[in-house]
Motif scaffolding. Structure first.
Motif, PDB file in Angstrom:
ATOM      1  N   ARG A  22       0.835  -1.212   0.000  1.00 11.67           N
ATOM      2  CA  ARG A  22       0.000   0.000   0.000  1.00 11.67           C
ATOM      3  C   ARG A  22       0.864   1.253   0.000  1.00 11.67           C
ATOM      4  NH1 ARG A  22      -5.402  -0.490   0.669  1.00 11.67           N
ATOM      5  NH2 ARG A  22      -6.212  -2.488   1.447  1.00 11.67           N
ATOM      6  N   ALA A  23       1.941   1.235   0.755  1.00 12.12           N
ATOM      7  CA  ALA A  23       2.809   2.398   0.822  1.00 12.12           C
ATOM      8  C   ALA A  23       3.463   2.685  -0.523  1.00 12.12           C
ATOM      9  CB  ALA A  23       3.875   2.188   1.895  1.00 12.12           C
ATOM     10  N   LEU A  24       3.767   1.641  -1.273  1.00 14.65           N
ATOM     11  CA  LEU A  24       4.420   1.817  -2.571  1.00 14.65           C
ATOM     12  C   LEU A  24       3.445   2.128  -3.698  1.00 14.65           C
ATOM     13  CD1 LEU A  24       7.032  -1.070  -2.493  1.00 14.65           C
ATOM     14  CD2 LEU A  24       7.543   1.371  -2.595  1.00 14.65           C
ATOM     15  N   ARG A  25       2.197   1.717  -3.541  1.00 11.78           N
ATOM     16  CA  ARG A  25       1.268   1.757  -4.671  1.00 11.78           C
ATOM     17  C   ARG A  25       0.837   3.167  -5.047  1.00 11.78           C
ATOM     18  NH1 ARG A  25      -4.288   0.891  -5.483  1.00 11.78           N
ATOM     19  NH2 ARG A  25      -4.744  -0.171  -7.451  1.00 11.78           N
ATOM     20  N   ASP A  26       1.075   4.144  -4.203  1.00 13.17           N
ATOM     21  CA  ASP A  26       0.699   5.520  -4.530  1.00 13.17           C
ATOM     22  C   ASP A  26       1.495   6.079  -5.700  1.00 13.17           C
ATOM     23  OD1 ASP A  26      -1.165   5.571  -2.531  1.00 13.17           O
ATOM     24  OD2 ASP A  26       0.161   6.489  -1.046  1.00 13.17           O
ATOM     25  N   GLY A  27       2.589   5.411  -6.062  1.00 18.57           N
ATOM     26  CA  GLY A  27       3.305   5.817  -7.265  1.00 18.57           C
ATOM     27  C   GLY A  27       4.687   6.375  -7.011  1.00 18.57           C
ATOM     28  N   GLN A  28       5.006   6.775  -5.794  1.00 17.55           N
ATOM     29  CA  GLN A  28       6.301   7.357  -5.489  1.00 17.55           C
ATOM     30  C   GLN A  28       7.302   6.266  -5.153  1.00 17.55           C
ATOM     31  OE1 GLN A  28       6.208  10.136  -2.269  1.00 17.55           O
ATOM     32  NE2 GLN A  28       8.359  10.703  -2.461  1.00 17.55           N
ATOM     33  N   ALA A  29       8.504   6.356  -5.714  1.00 21.66           N
ATOM     34  CA  ALA A  29       9.566   5.418  -5.376  1.00 21.66           C
ATOM     35  C   ALA A  29      10.122   5.776  -4.003  1.00 21.66           C
ATOM     36  CB  ALA A  29      10.667   5.459  -6.425  1.00 21.66           C
ATOM     37  N   THR A  31      12.692   4.777  -0.478  1.00 18.55           N
ATOM     38  CA  THR A  31      13.837   4.058   0.060  1.00 18.55           C
ATOM     39  C   THR A  31      13.384   3.097   1.151  1.00 18.55           C
ATOM     40  OG1 THR A  31      14.247   5.707   1.784  1.00 18.55           O
ATOM     41  CG2 THR A  31      15.280   6.089  -0.378  1.00 18.55           C
ATOM     42  N   LEU A  32      14.254   2.178   1.515  1.00 17.78           N
ATOM     43  CA  LEU A  32      13.935   1.252   2.593  1.00 17.78           C
ATOM     44  C   LEU A  32      13.709   2.001   3.902  1.00 17.78           C
ATOM     45  CD1 LEU A  32      16.488  -1.613   1.813  1.00 17.78           C
ATOM     46  CD2 LEU A  32      14.020  -1.646   1.427  1.00 17.78           C
ATOM     47  N   THR A  33      14.507   3.039   4.128  1.00 16.52           N
ATOM     48  CA  THR A  33      14.340   3.834   5.344  1.00 16.52           C
ATOM     49  C   THR A  33      12.984   4.517   5.362  1.00 16.52           C
ATOM     50  OG1 THR A  33      16.728   4.197   5.494  1.00 16.52           O
ATOM     51  CG2 THR A  33      15.305   5.724   6.710  1.00 16.52           C
ATOM     52  N   ARG A  34      12.590   5.092   4.227  1.00 21.67           N
ATOM     53  CA  ARG A  34      11.291   5.767   4.143  1.00 21.67           C
ATOM     54  C   ARG A  34      10.156   4.756   4.311  1.00 21.67           C
ATOM     55  NH1 ARG A  34       8.924  10.146   1.361  1.00 21.67           N
ATOM     56  NH2 ARG A  34       6.709  10.126   1.923  1.00 21.67           N
ATOM     57  N   LEU A  35      10.304   3.587   3.708  1.00 18.83           N
ATOM     58  CA  LEU A  35       9.273   2.565   3.853  1.00 18.83           C
ATOM     59  C   LEU A  35       9.136   2.117   5.305  1.00 18.83           C
ATOM     60  CD1 LEU A  35       9.819   0.320   0.705  1.00 18.83           C
ATOM     61  CD2 LEU A  35       7.673   1.417   1.381  1.00 18.83           C
ATOM     62  N   ALA A  36      10.270   1.967   5.974  1.00 20.33           N
ATOM     63  CA  ALA A  36      10.205   1.574   7.379  1.00 20.33           C
ATOM     64  C   ALA A  36       9.486   2.635   8.198  1.00 20.33           C
ATOM     65  CB  ALA A  36      11.620   1.347   7.916  1.00 20.33           C
ATOM     66  N   GLY A  37       9.766   3.911   7.907  1.00 25.05           N
ATOM     67  CA  GLY A  37       9.100   4.984   8.634  1.00 25.05           C
ATOM     68  C   GLY A  37       7.619   5.068   8.324  1.00 25.05           C
ATOM     69  N   ASP A  38       7.249   4.886   7.055  1.00 27.05           N
ATOM     70  CA  ASP A  38       5.843   5.003   6.656  1.00 27.05           C
ATOM     71  C   ASP A  38       5.003   3.831   7.161  1.00 27.05           C
ATOM     72  OD1 ASP A  38       6.490   7.330   5.397  1.00 27.05           O
ATOM     73  OD2 ASP A  38       6.258   6.569   3.341  1.00 27.05           O
ATOM     74  N   THR A  39       5.597   2.655   7.236  1.00 30.49           N
ATOM     75  CA  THR A  39       4.832   1.462   7.618  1.00 30.49           C
ATOM     76  C   THR A  39       4.929   1.124   9.096  1.00 30.49           C
ATOM     77  OG1 THR A  39       6.696  -0.001   7.119  1.00 30.49           O
ATOM     78  CG2 THR A  39       5.149   0.475   5.316  1.00 30.49           C
ATOM     79  N   GLY A  40       5.939   1.672   9.771  1.00 28.53           N
ATOM     80  CA  GLY A  40       6.144   1.328  11.172  1.00 28.53           C
ATOM     81  C   GLY A  40       6.846  -0.002  11.357  1.00 28.53           C
ATOM     82  N   LEU A  41       7.344  -0.590  10.275  1.00 27.77           N
ATOM     83  CA  LEU A  41       8.057  -1.860  10.346  1.00 27.77           C
ATOM     84  C   LEU A  41       9.556  -1.611  10.508  1.00 27.77           C
ATOM     85  CD1 LEU A  41       6.251  -3.682   7.380  1.00 27.77           C
ATOM     86  CD2 LEU A  41       5.703  -3.846   9.816  1.00 27.77           C
ATOM     87  N   SER A  42      10.253  -2.613  10.994  1.00 24.92           N
ATOM     88  CA  SER A  42      11.700  -2.492  11.102  1.00 24.92           C
ATOM     89  C   SER A  42      12.318  -2.586   9.716  1.00 24.92           C
ATOM     90  CB  SER A  42      12.255  -3.598  11.994  1.00 24.92           C
ATOM     91  OG  SER A  42      12.128  -4.858  11.362  1.00 24.92           O
ATOM     92  N   ARG A  43      13.513  -2.047   9.585  1.00 19.76           N
ATOM     93  CA  ARG A  43      14.174  -2.095   8.284  1.00 19.76           C
ATOM     94  C   ARG A  43      14.435  -3.530   7.823  1.00 19.76           C
ATOM     95  NH1 ARG A  43      17.686   1.504   5.108  1.00 19.76           N
ATOM     96  NH2 ARG A  43      19.037   0.185   3.825  1.00 19.76           N
ATOM     97  N   PRO A  44      14.927  -4.433   8.716  1.00 16.13           N
ATOM     98  CA  PRO A  44      15.095  -5.822   8.252  1.00 16.13           C
ATOM     99  C   PRO A  44      13.793  -6.455   7.775  1.00 16.13           C
ATOM    100  CG  PRO A  44      16.312  -5.457  10.290  1.00 16.13           C
ATOM    101  CD  PRO A  44      15.465  -4.242  10.085  1.00 16.13           C
ATOM    102  N   THR A  45      12.683  -6.142   8.454  1.00 19.72           N
ATOM    103  CA  THR A  45      11.394  -6.683   8.015  1.00 19.72           C
ATOM    104  C   THR A  45      11.030  -6.151   6.632  1.00 19.72           C
ATOM    105  OG1 THR A  45      10.580  -6.928  10.285  1.00 19.72           O
ATOM    106  CG2 THR A  45       8.921  -6.803   8.538  1.00 19.72           C
ATOM    107  N   VAL A  46      11.221  -4.849   6.427  1.00 17.34           N
ATOM    108  CA  VAL A  46      10.923  -4.247   5.125  1.00 17.34           C
ATOM    109  C   VAL A  46      11.790  -4.875   4.044  1.00 17.34           C
ATOM    110  CG1 VAL A  46      11.074  -2.125   3.763  1.00 17.34           C
ATOM    111  CG2 VAL A  46      10.077  -2.069   6.052  1.00 17.34           C
ATOM    112  N   GLU A  47      13.064  -5.118   4.336  1.00 11.74           N
ATOM    113  CA  GLU A  47      13.947  -5.734   3.340  1.00 11.74           C
ATOM    114  C   GLU A  47      13.432  -7.109   2.932  1.00 11.74           C
ATOM    115  OE1 GLU A  47      17.695  -5.637   5.336  1.00 11.74           O
ATOM    116  OE2 GLU A  47      18.312  -3.764   4.348  1.00 11.74           O
ATOM    117  N   GLY A  48      12.970  -7.893   3.914  1.00  9.75           N
ATOM    118  CA  GLY A  48      12.437  -9.214   3.596  1.00  9.75           C
ATOM    119  C   GLY A  48      11.163  -9.141   2.777  1.00  9.75           C
ATOM    120  N   VAL A  49      10.289  -8.199   3.124  1.00  8.18           N
ATOM    121  CA  VAL A  49       9.038  -8.035   2.381  1.00  8.18           C
ATOM    122  C   VAL A  49       9.317  -7.605   0.947  1.00  8.18           C
ATOM    123  CG1 VAL A  49       6.936  -6.656   2.198  1.00  8.18           C
ATOM    124  CG2 VAL A  49       7.634  -7.568   4.419  1.00  8.18           C
TER     125      VAL A  49
END
Length: 387
Positions: A22-29, A31-49
């Motif tokens: 959902r965080a990615l689908r809005d169209g903006q590329a 970073t892993l750091t930004r994704l972790a901040g937007d989703t509330g997930l840890s960076r290792p979790t985001v990397e696995g996803v």
């Protein structure tokens, strides 16, 4: 898709995948750091996803564009949703036109194709015309049928949940047609069939005159008008799929049928004869007294039909589509008369989507199916239940 929703995935993993997607689908590329901040997930979790989503073909890494400037360290990796990973199709099967539109997985329309058809065409020939339009559209886009993730189709008539036409008087051979089953034989993906006016309401709520409004009536005006309604943002079909069939109100015996109201003679118009309707409306615009009287009678009848639905539903807005949307001054009479008949008159607006409103609504229904698949938290069959 089976890697994303396979039966061996934990609920938590599916939740993490859905949140990231959902965080990615809005169209903006991002970073892993930004994704972790937007989703509330840890960076290792985001990397696995991200690894899982990339393997499923839904996410891609964005190449860093050289800018000629010296950078300290390696630039952060950025990822995007692959909207081109699949396509959705929306189609209309009408009395005079068959039409199809194609979109990517974000709903961005990438092409369309339409063809006029004769009102007397039988069911088999009409479906063949639709198939030709779809094939032409896919050929132009360079897309195969296998790339389609879901298809939505709109048509006049009362339909059951399987897409069988229980009653369809607008086109020959339509009543009793197992339309859904016929169409599902063409595609290797879900096919959803819906009443045309219902799809008009969905389309206007998505991208038209009812955007941001959750209580909506869409009127597909004509000699046999129909209406689709959203209540609290959800489509209201009724118990048997016949909600909004306001064209049947004359059966109560209070008024003549619309075909007689718009006729200039003692002979009623053919409900499918758009040329005859257009002639009456043209003469009315040109000042012909008889034609203006017929047009005004028809408009009064249309207002009564719409008012009955407004009184029952109390919508925020009534959107008018169909050929009556081109009538000069149709909005003001509707506003005035609804003000007289209704306890709380709604807003009145013309369709913003014109001739593509039904196909656009069908596209939205197909996209809803895809989104339910993408963001599902329950395990699905391998391949995302696309068969």
């Amino acid at each position: 898709m089976d890697r994303l929703t396979g039966g061996d995935s934990s609920l938590l993993r599916r939740i993490n995948s859905a949140v990231t997607l959902r965080a990615l689908r809005d169209g903006q590329a991002l970073t892993l750091t930004r994704l972790a901040g937007d989703t509330g997930l840890s960076r290792p979790t985001v990397e696995g996803v991200i690894e899982d989503l990339s393997g499923a073909g839904l996410v891609a890494e964005v190449e860093q564009a050289p800018d000629g400037a010296r950078q300290r360290g390696r630039p952060a990796r950025r990822f995007r949703f692959r909207a081109e990973a699949g396509r959705v199709l929306g189609a209309e099967i009408g009395a005079h036109t068959v039409r199809a539109v194609l979109a990517d997985l974000t709903g961005r329309i990438t092409g369309g194709c339409a063809r006029p058809v004769d009102e007397a065409l039988g069911a088999d020939a009409r479906l063949s015309a639709l198939r030709e339009v779809v094939d032409e559209l896919l050929r132009r886009a360079g897309v195969t049928r296998e790339a389609l993730w879901a298809v939505g189709v709109g048509t006049p008539g009362i339909l059951d949940t399987e897409g069988t036409v229980r009653l369809g008087t607008a086109m020959p051979g339509w009543t009793g047609l197992e339309l859904g089953a016929r169409l599902r034989g063409w595609f290797r993906c879900p096919v959803l069939v819906e009443n045309d006016a219902n799809l008009g309401a969905i389309a206007e709520h998505w991208r038209g005159s009812a955007a941001g409004m959750d209580d909506v009536v869409f009127v597909l005006a004509g000699l046999s008008p129909g209406a689709g309604s959203l209540i609290g943002g959800r489509l209201h079909r009724g118990f048997g799929g016949a909600a909004g069939e306001i064209g049947a109100l004359h059966l109560l015996g209070r008024e003549a049928s619309p075909e007689r109201l718009l006729s200039l003679t003692d002979t009623p118009l053919d409900p499918l004869d758009e040329a005859a309707v257009a002639r009456v409306l043209r003469l009315a615009r040109e000042g012909d007294a008889v034609a203006r009287g017929a047009r005004d009678r028809f408009l009064r009848r249309l207002v009564h039909d719409v008012a009955a639905l407004v009184l029952a539903i109390d919508p925020q807005v009534v959107v008018v589509g169909g050929w009556a949307a081109g009538l000069d001054g149709v909005l003001e009479p509707l506003r005035e008369q609804l003000g007289r008949f209704c306890l709380r008159p709604p807003e009145v607006a013309l369709s913003a989507l014109g001739e593509e409103v039904i196909a656009t609504g069908a596209l939205r229904v197909a996209l809803d199916r895809v989104e339910a698949q993408l963001f599902a938290l329950e395990p699905a069959a391998a391949g995302g239940d696309r068969s």
